[in-house]
Design a protein around this motif. Structure first.
Motif, PDB file in Angstrom:
ATOM      1  N   PHE A 105       0.867  -1.167   0.000  1.00  0.00           N
ATOM      2  CA  PHE A 105       0.000   0.000   0.000  1.00  0.00           C
ATOM      3  C   PHE A 105       0.905   1.217   0.000  1.00  0.00           C
ATOM      4  N   GLY A 106       0.434   2.306  -0.549  1.00  0.00           N
ATOM      5  CA  GLY A 106       1.245   3.508  -0.653  1.00  0.00           C
ATOM      6  C   GLY A 106       1.439   4.176   0.699  1.00  0.00           C
ATOM      7  N   ILE A 107       2.682   4.388   1.094  1.00  0.00           N
ATOM      8  CA  ILE A 107       2.935   5.057   2.362  1.00  0.00           C
ATOM      9  C   ILE A 107       3.391   6.492   2.161  1.00  0.00           C
ATOM     10  N   SER A 108       3.600   6.895   0.924  1.00  0.00           N
ATOM     11  CA  SER A 108       4.172   8.216   0.672  1.00  0.00           C
ATOM     12  C   SER A 108       3.257   9.368   1.077  1.00  0.00           C
ATOM     13  N   ASP A 109       1.958   9.106   1.248  1.00  0.00           N
ATOM     14  CA  ASP A 109       1.030  10.164   1.650  1.00  0.00           C
ATOM     15  C   ASP A 109       0.856  10.269   3.162  1.00  0.00           C
ATOM     16  N   ASN A 110       1.482   9.404   3.925  1.00  0.00           N
ATOM     17  CA  ASN A 110       1.328   9.399   5.377  1.00  0.00           C
ATOM     18  C   ASN A 110       2.149  10.506   6.030  1.00  0.00           C
ATOM     19  N   ASP A 111       1.664  10.961   7.172  1.00  0.00           N
ATOM     20  CA  ASP A 111       2.431  11.915   7.966  1.00  0.00           C
ATOM     21  C   ASP A 111       3.622  11.201   8.582  1.00  0.00           C
ATOM     22  N   GLY A 112       4.710  11.887   8.701  1.00  0.00           N
ATOM     23  CA  GLY A 112       5.892  11.316   9.326  1.00  0.00           C
ATOM     24  C   GLY A 112       6.740  10.467   8.408  1.00  0.00           C
ATOM     25  N   ILE A 113       6.461  10.504   7.116  1.00  0.00           N
ATOM     26  CA  ILE A 113       7.242   9.720   6.156  1.00  0.00           C
ATOM     27  C   ILE A 113       8.650  10.299   6.039  1.00  0.00           C
ATOM     28  N   VAL A 114       9.627   9.428   5.990  1.00  0.00           N
ATOM     29  CA  VAL A 114      11.019   9.833   5.829  1.00  0.00           C
ATOM     30  C   VAL A 114      11.515   9.221   4.525  1.00  0.00           C
ATOM     31  N   ILE A 115      12.243  10.011   3.763  1.00  0.00           N
ATOM     32  CA  ILE A 115      12.804   9.525   2.499  1.00  0.00           C
ATOM     33  C   ILE A 115      14.323   9.520   2.625  1.00  0.00           C
ATOM     34  N   GLU A 116      14.915   8.367   2.383  1.00  0.00           N
ATOM     35  CA  GLU A 116      16.366   8.190   2.445  1.00  0.00           C
ATOM     36  C   GLU A 116      16.833   7.509   1.167  1.00  0.00           C
ATOM     37  N   TYR A 125      10.078   5.485   4.382  1.00  0.00           N
ATOM     38  CA  TYR A 125       9.793   4.685   5.561  1.00  0.00           C
ATOM     39  C   TYR A 125       9.125   5.492   6.657  1.00  0.00           C
ATOM     40  N   ILE A 126       8.448   4.739   7.508  1.00  0.00           N
ATOM     41  CA  ILE A 126       7.784   5.284   8.688  1.00  0.00           C
ATOM     42  C   ILE A 126       8.225   4.418   9.859  1.00  0.00           C
ATOM     43  N   PHE A 127       8.699   5.056  10.906  1.00  0.00           N
ATOM     44  CA  PHE A 127       9.029   4.342  12.141  1.00  0.00           C
ATOM     45  C   PHE A 127       8.069   4.826  13.203  1.00  0.00           C
ATOM     46  N   ASN A 128       7.304   3.909  13.740  1.00  0.00           N
ATOM     47  CA  ASN A 128       6.271   4.258  14.706  1.00  0.00           C
ATOM     48  C   ASN A 128       6.629   3.650  16.053  1.00  0.00           C
ATOM     49  N   THR A 129       7.003   4.495  16.982  1.00  0.00           N
ATOM     50  CA  THR A 129       7.263   4.045  18.335  1.00  0.00           C
ATOM     51  C   THR A 129       6.454   4.917  19.280  1.00  0.00           C
ATOM     52  N   GLN A 130       5.585   4.287  20.012  1.00  0.00           N
ATOM     53  CA  GLN A 130       4.748   5.016  20.961  1.00  0.00           C
ATOM     54  C   GLN A 130       4.938   4.418  22.341  1.00  0.00           C
ATOM     55  N   SER A 131       4.954   5.269  23.335  1.00  0.00           N
ATOM     56  CA  SER A 131       5.232   4.800  24.696  1.00  0.00           C
ATOM     57  C   SER A 131       4.170   3.840  25.215  1.00  0.00           C
ATOM     58  N   ASN A 132       2.928   3.986  24.795  1.00  0.00           N
ATOM     59  CA  ASN A 132       1.873   3.107  25.295  1.00  0.00           C
ATOM     60  C   ASN A 132       1.665   1.863  24.439  1.00  0.00           C
ATOM     61  N   ALA A 133       2.331   1.744  23.308  1.00  0.00           N
ATOM     62  CA  ALA A 133       2.196   0.576  22.425  1.00  0.00           C
ATOM     63  C   ALA A 133       3.109  -0.549  22.914  1.00  0.00           C
ATOM     64  N   THR A 134       2.772  -1.779  22.546  1.00  0.00           N
ATOM     65  CA  THR A 134       3.600  -2.927  22.939  1.00  0.00           C
ATOM     66  C   THR A 134       4.665  -3.253  21.902  1.00  0.00           C
ATOM     67  N   THR A 135       4.536  -2.678  20.691  1.00  0.00           N
ATOM     68  CA  THR A 135       5.520  -2.947  19.639  1.00  0.00           C
ATOM     69  C   THR A 135       5.971  -1.652  18.978  1.00  0.00           C
ATOM     70  N   ASP A 136       7.160  -1.701  18.415  1.00  0.00           N
ATOM     71  CA  ASP A 136       7.648  -0.656  17.519  1.00  0.00           C
ATOM     72  C   ASP A 136       7.429  -1.161  16.105  1.00  0.00           C
ATOM     73  N   ASN A 137       6.984  -0.283  15.218  1.00  0.00           N
ATOM     74  CA  ASN A 137       6.693  -0.680  13.841  1.00  0.00           C
ATOM     75  C   ASN A 137       7.543   0.134  12.874  1.00  0.00           C
ATOM     76  N   LEU A 138       8.075  -0.540  11.889  1.00  0.00           N
ATOM     77  CA  LEU A 138       8.836   0.097  10.821  1.00  0.00           C
ATOM     78  C   LEU A 138       8.273  -0.401   9.507  1.00  0.00           C
ATOM     79  N   ILE A 139       7.920   0.532   8.610  1.00  0.00           N
ATOM     80  CA  ILE A 139       7.440   0.166   7.280  1.00  0.00           C
ATOM     81  C   ILE A 139       8.341   0.853   6.265  1.00  0.00           C
ATOM     82  N   LEU A 140       8.941   0.075   5.373  1.00  0.00           N
ATOM     83  CA  LEU A 140       9.777   0.590   4.304  1.00  0.00           C
ATOM     84  C   LEU A 140       9.126   0.263   2.978  1.00  0.00           C
TER      85      LEU A 140
END
Length: 177
Positions: A105-116, A125-140
């Motif tokens: 799915f297209g991630i380029s329209d999401n907030d917080g997208i990083v281009i390297e 890519y998007i790296f999602n780490t939240q203090s209340n979540a049980t997992t860290d998520n990375l989507i490339l």
């Protein structure tokens, strides 16, 4: 009177074309489970994929096919592979790797997208780490030779970020030459 029939005819043509395009584009898919070796043998000449996974765990690999739907996709046979999926899991982490419209799915329209850039390829890519979540998520996500590839990693909070980086690098090294 002729104008009325022309408008009705054009409306029917427009509706027919719209329905045809929707049926053409919304084609169902099916997945066949295979081994990682068979996946690489069958698709390594058409798709970029890892042949060595970064850690031991439960592995499921799938060939993804377009299913024929009302015989509307006449240019494709039911045996044409349209992508692949690799799922790797252990108790602390999960990685999904894939290509094809079913997997990505297209991630380029999401907030917080990083281009390297990685080896001269643009990676979103998007790296999602939240203090209340049980997992860290990375989507490339990246495109090579007009094919879209996606890697999604979910790591338990107990897993150090220093483990995530070499795991992803192991996969990228094999997919981006």
């Amino acid at each position: 009177m002729k104008k009325k029939y022309l408008i009705i005819a054009l409306t029917l043509i427009f509706i027919s074309i719209t329905v045809g395009v929707l049926c053409w584009g919304l084609q169902p898919v099916k997945k066949d489970e295979v081994s990682l070796n068979k996946l690489n043998k069958k698709l390594s000449d058409r798709y970029r994929m890892p042949s060595i996974l970064p850690f031991e765990g439960d592995v499921k690999c799938y060939l993804i096919y377009n299913e024929q739907h009302w015989n509307l996709r006449f240019e494709l046979s039911s045996n044409d592979v349209s992508g692949y999926s690799i799922e790797l899991k252990d108790d602390m982490r999960e990685i999904y790797i894939g290509s094809g419209t079913y997997n990505t799915f297209g991630i380029s329209d999401n907030d917080g997208i990083v281009i390297e850039n990685y080896k001269n390829e643009e990676i979103h890519y998007i790296f999602n780490t939240q203090s209340n979540a049980t997992t860290d998520n990375l989507i490339l996500q990246f495109d090579i030779n007009s094919k879209t590839y996606q890697i999604e990693a979910k790591y338990n909070k107990d897993v150090d970020i220093e483990i995530l980086e070499p795991d992803i690098k192991c996969i990228l090294e094999q997919m981006i030459h």
